[in-house]
Each structure stands twice: as structure tokens, then as C-alpha cells.
Design an enzyme around this catalytic site. Structure first.
Site, PDB file in Angstrom:
ATOM      1  N   HIS A 126       0.812  -1.218   0.000  1.00  0.00           N
ATOM      2  CA  HIS A 126       0.000   0.000   0.000  1.00  0.00           C
ATOM      3  C   HIS A 126       0.846   1.269   0.000  1.00  0.00           C
ATOM      4  O   HIS A 126       0.318   2.356  -0.228  1.00  0.00           O
ATOM      5  CB  HIS A 126      -0.980   0.000   1.172  1.00  0.00           C
ATOM      6  CG  HIS A 126      -0.372   0.231   2.518  1.00  0.00           C
ATOM      7  ND1 HIS A 126      -0.084  -0.787   3.396  1.00  0.00           N
ATOM      8  CD2 HIS A 126       0.008   1.370   3.150  1.00  0.00           C
ATOM      9  CE1 HIS A 126       0.427  -0.290   4.499  1.00  0.00           C
ATOM     10  NE2 HIS A 126       0.500   1.024   4.377  1.00  0.00           N
ATOM     11  N   ASP A 156       0.228  -7.759   1.511  1.00  0.00           N
ATOM     12  CA  ASP A 156       0.605  -6.341   1.574  1.00  0.00           C
ATOM     13  C   ASP A 156       2.122  -6.166   1.592  1.00  0.00           C
ATOM     14  O   ASP A 156       2.655  -5.342   2.341  1.00  0.00           O
ATOM     15  CB  ASP A 156      -0.026  -5.659   2.787  1.00  0.00           C
ATOM     16  CG  ASP A 156       0.018  -4.131   2.671  1.00  0.00           C
ATOM     17  OD1 ASP A 156       0.140  -3.635   1.533  1.00  0.00           O
ATOM     18  OD2 ASP A 156      -0.042  -3.457   3.706  1.00  0.00           O
ATOM     19  N   GLY A 228       3.423   6.542   8.270  1.00  0.00           N
ATOM     20  CA  GLY A 228       4.787   6.766   7.809  1.00  0.00           C
ATOM     21  C   GLY A 228       5.715   5.648   8.234  1.00  0.00           C
ATOM     22  O   GLY A 228       6.775   5.444   7.649  1.00  0.00           O
ATOM     23  N   ASN A 229       5.310   4.880   9.287  1.00  0.00           N
ATOM     24  CA  ASN A 229       6.069   3.713   9.713  1.00  0.00           C
ATOM     25  C   ASN A 229       5.809   2.497   8.828  1.00  0.00           C
ATOM     26  O   ASN A 229       6.533   1.499   8.919  1.00  0.00           O
ATOM     27  CB  ASN A 229       5.716   3.333  11.154  1.00  0.00           C
ATOM     28  CG  ASN A 229       6.543   4.077  12.183  1.00  0.00           C
ATOM     29  OD1 ASN A 229       6.035   4.974  12.839  1.00  0.00           O
ATOM     30  ND2 ASN A 229       7.804   3.720  12.315  1.00  0.00           N
ATOM     31  N   SER A 230       4.763   2.555   8.005  1.00  0.00           N
ATOM     32  CA  SER A 230       4.418   1.403   7.171  1.00  0.00           C
ATOM     33  C   SER A 230       5.605   0.987   6.309  1.00  0.00           C
ATOM     34  O   SER A 230       6.200   1.815   5.621  1.00  0.00           O
ATOM     35  CB  SER A 230       3.225   1.739   6.271  1.00  0.00           C
ATOM     36  OG  SER A 230       2.061   1.916   7.025  1.00  0.00           O
ATOM     37  N   LEU A 285      -8.901 -23.186  -4.548  1.00  0.00           N
ATOM     38  CA  LEU A 285      -9.982 -24.147  -4.760  1.00  0.00           C
ATOM     39  C   LEU A 285     -11.252 -23.498  -5.283  1.00  0.00           C
ATOM     40  O   LEU A 285     -12.129 -24.192  -5.794  1.00  0.00           O
ATOM     41  CB  LEU A 285     -10.306 -24.897  -3.460  1.00  0.00           C
ATOM     42  CG  LEU A 285      -9.246 -25.858  -2.927  1.00  0.00           C
ATOM     43  CD1 LEU A 285      -9.788 -26.621  -1.728  1.00  0.00           C
ATOM     44  CD2 LEU A 285      -8.805 -26.844  -4.002  1.00  0.00           C
ATOM     45  N   GLY A 286     -11.390 -22.205  -5.144  1.00  0.00           N
ATOM     46  CA  GLY A 286     -12.591 -21.535  -5.626  1.00  0.00           C
ATOM     47  C   GLY A 286     -13.770 -21.703  -4.705  1.00  0.00           C
ATOM     48  O   GLY A 286     -14.876 -22.019  -5.164  1.00  0.00           O
ATOM     49  N   VAL A 287     -13.540 -21.495  -3.399  1.00  0.00           N
ATOM     50  CA  VAL A 287     -14.632 -21.595  -2.430  1.00  0.00           C
ATOM     51  C   VAL A 287     -14.620 -20.374  -1.526  1.00  0.00           C
ATOM     52  O   VAL A 287     -13.594 -19.735  -1.320  1.00  0.00           O
ATOM     53  CB  VAL A 287     -14.512 -22.870  -1.567  1.00  0.00           C
ATOM     54  CG1 VAL A 287     -14.714 -24.108  -2.414  1.00  0.00           C
ATOM     55  CG2 VAL A 287     -13.175 -22.917  -0.825  1.00  0.00           C
TER      56      VAL A 287
END
Length: 383
Positions: A126, A156, A228-230, A285-287
Site C-alpha cells: 500500500h 501487503d 509513515g512507519n508502514s 480451490l474456488g470456495v
């Protein structure tokens, strides 16, 4: 008798005067140590009062600070056009001059950590997503433009790269050995004030289901983490990387003592995949699943709340092709027990696409086993 009393009174008065003068001028004469008791000198008292050397974490900070960088990003934007510019008469006299299409470059900032001497930097996705330009500032004053190598929105994490010589790469700690109560330091650039070190402890481990990322296994800390710490470093007392600071819980936008960091073990795996392929490949798996509550366990006649309830199935997805239906309760995948929905997601994501695995689920009280061909997890953008 009167004479004796006068002599006693005079003697007492002189004695008191002498005691007063000694107390005032030479008090040390009156301090007699007890037999066998050690004499505490002023020098020894100062030694006791001074803080032990191990309570200072300056060596850890000095070791890690050069590896933590500030990241500035900018994104192309257009100014809103003045409605007057749409007037044909105005444009007839002034042409297309001043149509308001000058570019603005709003900038944002965050932090990152140098993980190799080749210039690879790990930060939060981000921090750099949608950026047209990425600028990196090192603690020694050098700056450089960076290019995006790859990103993983599900955790992230993003990797960028700069080309500069003599880059100080951080060393990784074994995050699996960290324990609640361990002292940690957070390093970053909060509110753009400059590189800052804060101290705290590990408040909790394995935090998940917070709705921050798709895959969550956070280290929680009370070390102050602010905007700003991200992307900055969470280090141990030896200066080794324990995690990447990624989020805080706050109602004010400032630190309330609840911060979250992605563990170094996860960071290392993602970095290697991004540098190699530019993306992270995970099984799918599509669930759509949810945890099994006590009420659901009772209605599905399950002995306990272990498992993951299938709430939805993607049409023509791997699970649908294997016969899985909404309402089934998944108990195990590839021999690994599904404790809850988060654990199921971890198990599936670790599988390789096109791999055939077995799974066990419960339907209408009956336990069923089936084979499923694992698909490749699509890339979903974080909002």
C-alpha cells in the site's frame, strides 16, 4: 545538693553543645558501622544507581538504522478543468491555453528495509501501489529512484530496487523463536519527521482475522507505530529483522499501542518469490468459507467446531469440479486438518497449481472423500 545539680546541668549543656557542633561540622564521626557490616562508599552508591549496560538498545538501533529507508512516491494527477474553459467563445479568443491540464504530483511517504546489498528493498504494497515514481532516501543522505520488482496484495508486501553501491542490508531473525514479552524496536519515518526508533514488547503472536490482509499471521506490538512507519522494520534487541510494520489499530490515526507486523519468515518467502517471478503463486480451490460456530456444529450434527463451512463455490472452479457444494464442511486437505477457515486458506495457498490432492468433508452427516485438482489463485487488488 544544689551545687551537684548545677555541675550536672552545666556538664549536660556543654555535652549537648559539643554534640550539636559535631553533628553540624563532622557528621561522619557519629556514623559507626555495625560489626561485620560493609561500609557503603559514595563511589559504590553511584555504581548501584547507574543503569546496567544491557538496558540500552543503542547497539541494536545502530546496527539496523542504516538498513531502514524512507520512501516517497508520487502519482500523476490532473487538475479539475474550469467550466469557463468549455465556453466556445472563450476558447475562440484564448485557444487551448490554460485549460487546466497541468500535472499535479501529490506525494506520499512510508518506510522500507534493505534486504540485500544488491539494492532490493521490502516495503508494504500500500506504500507503493499506483505510484508513478518511487524515490528512496537512505539514512546516510543518499537518494535514488527505485523501480517496482513485484508486489503481493494478499500479504501487503512489495519489493522495489535501487542501484547504489555499498548498501547496508539487514540481517533476518528467526521469527519462529520470538515470544510474547520480548523487547522489540520499531524503526521508520512517522509523519515524515525523519527516522525514528520506538521501543515496546511483543504483545501477541499469530494475530489473524483482523480484515487487514487476505493472509494474516501478525506479530502484535505496543511499540509506537504511526503513519509513515508502514514498511519499516520491527527488530529484536540484537538488531535483526523480526517483521515489517504494516498496520495499527487506532481511532485517532495515531498510535494507541496496538500495532501489527508481518513476521520475517513470511516476508522472506514472499521476497524470494517476488524477486524470482515478480508475483506469488498460490493454490486455489474456488470456495468461500466461514468458521464453524457452536450453533452451526449443532445443526450440521458435528462433534465440534473444527472445520470450515463452504458458504459459496465458484462455478467451474476446482472445488465445483470435484463435487463440493455450499453447506459442506471441509475437515481436511491433503492430509492436513482444517481447524478453521484461516487455517484452510493457509493450507490451500501452500499447494502448487495442477497438483492433485485429497480432501475430506461432511455433507448431511456423511463424511465424503474426493480428489481435487488445485488451481492457481487469481490476483485480487486490495481496496
Amino acid at each position: 545538693m544544689k551545687k551537684l545539680w548545677l555541675i550536672f546541668a552545666q556538664t549536660a549543656t556543654v555535652g549537648l553543645a559539643i554534640w550539636f557542633l559535631v553533628t553540624l561540622l563532622k557528621p561522619a564521626w557519629l556514623q559507626q558501622p555495625a560489626t561485620g557490616a560493609p561500609v557503603v562508599t559514595v563511589k559504590e552508591s553511584r555504581a548501584v544507581a547507574s543503569a546496567p549496560a544491557e538496558l540500552s538498545y543503542s547497539s541494536a538501533a545502530k546496527k539496523a538504522k542504516p538498513s531502514v529507508v524512507n520512501i516517497f512516491t508520487s502519482q500523476q494527477a490532473r487538475q479539475a478543468r474550469n467550466p469557463l474553459f468549455n465556453d466556445p467563445l472563450f476558447r475562440r479568443f484564448f485557444g487551448d491555453r490554460g485549460l487546466g491540464d497541468e500535472a499535479q504530483r501529490p506525494s506520499s511517504l512510508g518506510s522500507g528495509v534493505l534486504v540485500s546489498a544488491e539494492g532490493y528493498i521490502v516495503t508494504n504494497n500500500h506504500v507503493v501501489e499506483a505510484a508513478d515514481e518511487i524515490e528512496v532516501a537512505l539514512s546516510d543522505g543518499r537518494t535514488a529512484s527505485a523501480k517496482l520488482i513485484g508486489s503481493d496484495p494478499d500479504t501487503d508486501i512489495a519489493v522495489i530496487k535501487i542501484d547504489l553501491p555499498d548498501l547496508p542490508a539487514i540481517s533476518f531473525a528467526d521469527a519462529d523463536k520470538v515470544e510474547i514479552g520480548d523487547v522489540v524496536l520499531a524503526i521508520g519515518n512517522p509523519f515524515g519527521v525523519g527516522q525514528t526508533v520506538t521501543m515496546g514488547i511483543v504483545s501477541a503472536l499469530g494475530r489473524s482475522e483482523l480484515g487487514i490482509n487476505t493472509f494474516e499471521n501478525f506479530i502484535q506490538t505496543d511499540a509506537a507505530i504511526n503513519p509513515g512507519n508502514s514498511g519499516g522494520a520491527l527488530i529484536d534487541v540484537r538488531g535483526d529483522l523480526l517483521g515489517i510494520n504494516t498496520a495499527i489499530y487506532s481511532k485517532t490515526g495515531g498510535s494507541l499501542g496496538i500495532g501489527f507486523a508481518i513476521p520475517a519468515t513470511t516476508v522472506k518467502q514472499i521476497i524470494e518469490a517476488l524477486i524470482k517471478d515478480g508475483s506469488v503463486t498460490r493454490g486455489w480451490l474456488g470456495v468461500e468459507v466461514q468458521d464453524v460456530t457452536a450453533e452451526l456444529a449443532s445443526s450440521f450434527r458435528l462433534p465440534d467446531t473444527r472445520g470450515a463451512l463452504i458458504a459459496g463455490v465458484v462455478r467451474n472452479g476446482p472445488a465445483a469440479n470435484a463435487g463440493v457444494r455450499p453447506g459442506d464442511v471441509l475437515l481436511s486437505i491433503d492430509g492436513k486438518v482444517v481447524v478453521n477457515s484461516a487455517r484452510m486458506l493457509d493450507i490451500i495457498s501452500a499447494l502448487k497449481p495442477a497438483q492433485m490432492v485429497s480432501m475430506t468433508f461432511v455433507r448431511e452427516g456423511q463424511q465424503i472423500e474426493a480428489k481435487v485438482e488445485v488451481g492457481k489463485r487469481p490476483t485480487f487488488n486490495r481496496k
